[in-house]
Write an enzyme that holds these catalytic residues in place. Structure first.
Site, short mmCIF file in Angstrom:
data_model
loop_
_atom_site.label_atom_id
_atom_site.label_comp_id
_atom_site.label_asym_id
_atom_site.label_seq_id
_atom_site.Cartn_x
_atom_site.Cartn_y
_atom_site.Cartn_z
CB CYS A 1 -4.64 6.52 10.86
SG CYS A 1 -5.06 5.10 9.85
CE LYS B 1 -2.46 2.56 3.64
NZ LYS B 1 -1.38 3.14 4.43
CG ASN B 2 2.11 2.86 3.57
OD1 ASN B 2 0.97 3.25 3.27
ND2 ASN B 2 2.46 2.56 4.81
NE ARG C 1 -7.20 5.07 4.87
CZ ARG C 1 -6.40 5.27 5.93
NH1 ARG C 1 -6.90 5.35 7.13
NH2 ARG C 1 -5.11 5.41 5.77
NE ARG D 1 -0.42 10.93 10.37
CZ ARG D 1 -0.81 9.89 9.64
NH1 ARG D 1 -2.04 9.47 9.69
NH2 ARG D 1 0.04 9.26 8.84
CG ASP E 1 2.42 1.40 9.70
OD1 ASP E 1 2.09 2.28 10.53
OD2 ASP E 1 2.78 1.66 8.54
#
Ligand code: EPZ
Length: 414
Positions: A113, A18-19, A393, A118, A301
């Site tokens: 999230c 994903k990232n 997601r 952030r 994560d």
């Protein structure tokens, strides 16, 4: 809905990262040609970034479920869809990519999230060092430059997002950019490999210093995204947590070293092969100490998933969050299931209990959701999990993959 108590057994194939995908897809904005990107995970965050690029004029075709063809040559900078951008964290990669291509970007402050504040000050520091003027107006970030010129940039915080964003902006800048104190996550290396495959000149990704020699001409090509390290880790922990025996396939075992080491420490048997890992769980697991850190440390994560496992360990465990200010929102959900966890600041003190009990719980965020699913797989009785939108997601068909491993799990409604 999960009915716990069944050891997971069998094989599971991990999707693309994903990232990496959410960085590589916007990176295609820099390419003057057609990019074919393989092993793209079929997840909500990818759908959103694809929708954003399409809205801006990119031609994007799915050649199959996992292969995207992107032609960004006709993209227009003045059509950014701010509502869509707010839906995902990684929309901030559009700043680096648009700045790199047009010397101008206009992007909404990102969502994603909730882990406390952030900030993106290090991204902005990098853009400014390259020659951009950056300002914020009603939640929108506007970055403009006459031209971008390579320079030396030292990041004050090891940040995945800032490292990627500055690479994107610097790829087509004039001259050479050196970025120091960068993040070393596998998806940073993957982004650099993608851009290099298109003609960029990026060296040092995966080390503390990245050097980029600007180039004006990125041509199209084909690239395959690396496997998702966190999805792989999630299945590895779930196998150990349920006392199961699972072969996790299509992975790069080197990326999993910190997770494998912890699973061995808790008592699981971990066997590495070329592109897969087998995890055999033993019950009960042993309590351990963990601190999450940037790569190659134990990934933040993976923190909720391992805390779920440790909630039934023999003895006590201490898990310290070393990346985010606040990433224990999901702990209350585990406590509802009978876990004995006490959070003080950035540390969770866990006293192992004999078993968890099924309860109605919520996915508070993406990885917190994965943590409560693992808890549900271990628990006695039925666990009903709501707010799965967070999980969708970042995980592709998570319930189907667990079901194929023998879990009693189903999605009751969308
Ligand atoms: C990426 O977020 C991941 N997201 C996150 O994964 C992951 O938790 C995080 O890296 C750390 O590994 C994506 O790749 C889309 P950071 P990112 O910038 O880039 C501070 C998931 O579950 N910081 O590395 O936003 C920041 O506050 C998601 O898949 C600054 O102070 O994280 C944090 O404490 C959730 N200033 C630390 O650095 C900045 O300008 C690391 O953040 C930037 C960051």
């Amino acid at each position: 809905m999960v009915k716990g108590g069944k050891p997971l057994c069998g094989e599971v194939t991990v999707s693309g990262a994903k990232n990496a995908a959410v960085a590589i897809i916007p990176a295609a904005i820099l390419v003057d040609g057609v990019c074919t990107i393989e092993n793209v995970p079929n997840i909500k965050d990818v759908q959103v970034i694809v929708e954003i690029l399409r809205y801006m004029g990119a031609e994007i075709t799915y050649l199959d479920n996992y292969t995207l063809q992107i032609d960004s040559r006709n993209i227009r900078r003045d059509t950014e869809p701010h509502e869509l951008m707010r839906k995902m964290r990684a929309s901030y990669y559009l700043i680096g990519a648009l700045l790199g291509r047009f010397c101008k970007a206009n992007v909404t402050m990102p969502g994603g999230c909730d882990f406390g504040t952030r900030p993106i000050d290090q991204h902005i520091k990098g853009f400014e060092a390259l020659g951009a003027v950056v300002r914020q107006d009603s939640g929108i970030i506007i970055a403009e430059a006459e031209k971008l010129v390579g320079t030396n940039i030292y990041l004050d915080t090891v940040s995945v997002g800032a490292t990627i964003n500055v690479i994107l902006a610097a790829t087509m800048a004039e001259g050479t950019t050196t970025i120091e104190n960068v993040a070393k996550e596998p998806h940073i290396v993957d982004l650099a490999n993608f851009l290099n495959a298109m003609g960029a000149k990026i060296k040092g990704a995966g080390t503390d210093v990245i050097r980029i020699t600007g180039t004006k001409n990125l041509k199209g090509g084909t690239y395959s995204i690396i496997p998702d390290q966190i999805e792989a880790g999630t299945f590895m922990v779930a196998a150990a947590a349920t006392g199961g025996n699972v072969l996790v396939k299509n992975i790069i075992p080197k990326h999993m070293e910190s997770v494998s080491a912890k699973l061995i420490e808790v008592g699981a048997k971990v066997t590495e092969y070329d592109d897969s890992i087998r995890v055999e769980g033993t019950k009960p697991v042993r309590g351990v100490k963990i601190k999450t850190l940037p790569y190659p440390g134990f990934p933040t994560d993976m923190q909720p998933q391992i805390v779920a496992l440790l909630s039934v360990a023999e003895g006590s465990s201490i898990v310290t969050e070393g990346v985010w200010d606040s990433r224990f929102q999901y702990v209350g959900e585990l406590v509802r299931m009978g876990a004995n966890i006490h959070v003080e600041g950035k540390t969770a003190f866990i006293t192992g209990v004999e078993h968890l009990e099924g309860a109605p719980v919520r996915a508070t965020d993406l990885r917190g959701g994965a943590g409560v699913i693992i808890a549900g797989l271990m628990a006695e009785g039925v666990t009903e999990i709501t707010d799965l939108k967070h999980v969708d997601r970042g995980y592709e068909k998570i319930e189907e993959k667990f079901k194929a491993l023998g879990a009693d799990i189903c999605r009751v409604s969308e």
